[in-house]
Scaffold this motif. Structure first.
Motif, PDB file in Angstrom:
ATOM      1  N   LYS A   6       0.830  -1.206   0.000  1.00 19.35           N
ATOM      2  CA  LYS A   6       0.000   0.000   0.000  1.00 19.35           C
ATOM      3  C   LYS A   6       0.868   1.262   0.000  1.00 19.35           C
ATOM      4  O   LYS A   6       0.528   2.244  -0.658  1.00 19.35           O
ATOM      5  N   TRP A   7       1.977   1.251   0.737  1.00 19.99           N
ATOM      6  CA  TRP A   7       2.882   2.393   0.731  1.00 19.99           C
ATOM      7  C   TRP A   7       3.483   2.575  -0.663  1.00 19.99           C
ATOM      8  O   TRP A   7       3.586   3.699  -1.167  1.00 19.99           O
ATOM      9  N   GLY A   8       3.863   1.494  -1.311  1.00 22.13           N
ATOM     10  CA  GLY A   8       4.375   1.570  -2.675  1.00 22.13           C
ATOM     11  C   GLY A   8       3.337   2.145  -3.630  1.00 22.13           C
ATOM     12  O   GLY A   8       3.650   2.968  -4.496  1.00 22.13           O
ATOM     13  N   GLU A   9       2.079   1.727  -3.477  1.00 22.51           N
ATOM     14  CA  GLU A   9       1.000   2.264  -4.304  1.00 22.51           C
ATOM     15  C   GLU A   9       0.807   3.754  -4.050  1.00 22.51           C
ATOM     16  O   GLU A   9       0.570   4.527  -4.979  1.00 22.51           O
ATOM     17  N   THR A  10       0.933   4.155  -2.791  1.00 18.80           N
ATOM     18  CA  THR A  10       0.800   5.575  -2.448  1.00 18.80           C
ATOM     19  C   THR A  10       1.934   6.383  -3.063  1.00 18.80           C
ATOM     20  O   THR A  10       1.704   7.473  -3.613  1.00 18.80           O
TER      21      THR A  10
END
Length: 133
Positions: A6-10
Motif C-alpha cells: 500500500k505504501w508503494g501504491e501511495t
C-alpha cells in the motif's frame, strides 16, 4: 507486506515512481503476489519499463482466477493500458474486462481505452505511423 504494498501504491500515486519501484521490489508477498505484480506493473509502466510491466500484469491476470476472479477486470485494465502503449491490440482484454465488472469507474476507463485501441487499430500499418503517439 500489505502495508508495504500500500505504501508503494501511495508513492506511485504521488508520482514518486523510482521510490515505489524500489520498495515494491524489496519484498516478496506469496499470498498477495498478484496484487504486488499489478502494483509493480503500474509503476514500471509509469517509468517507461514496458516489457517488465507487461510480464508483471500478465502474472496478475493469470492469477486472477477462482476466488480472485473479482480482481480480474482491474488487472485486465492495466494489461490493456500496457498493450496500447506498445501498439498491440487490447480489444480482447477490454471486452473481457467489461464482462467481469459492474464498477462504473472501471467501465468508464475501459470505454476510454476502447476508443484508443480502435484508433491504434485504424492507424496500424499506416505509412509514418508510430507506437509512441
Amino acid at each position: 507486506n500489505f502495508q508495504k504494498r500500500k505504501w508503494g501504491e501511495t508513492l506511485h500515486k504521488l508520482g514518486r515512481d523510482p521510490e515505489a519501484e524500489t520498495l515494491l521490489e524489496s519484498f516478496t508477498d506469496v499470498g498477495g503476489r498478484i496484487w504486488l505484480a499489478h502494483s509493480l506493473s503500474q509503476v514500471k509502466l509509469a517509468l517507461g519499463k514496458i516489457e517488465p510491466a507487461l510480464a508483471l500484469v500478465n502474472e496478475a491476470v493469470e492469477g486472477a482466477v477462482d476466488h480472485n476472479i473479482i480482481y480480474r477486470s482491474s488487472f485486465l485494465l492495466q494489461r490493456a493500458k500496457v498493450k496500447i502503449w506498445l501498439g498491440q491490440s487490447a480489444v480482447d482484454d477490454i471486452a473481457e474486462g467489461l464482462e467481469h465488472t459492474r464498477n462504473q469507474g472501471l467501465i468508464g476507463e475501459f470505454e476510454k481505452l476502447r476508443v484508443r485501441a480502435a484508433d491504434i487499430a485504424d492507424h496500424a500499418g499506416a505509412p509514418g505511423s508510430s507506437n509512441s503517439d
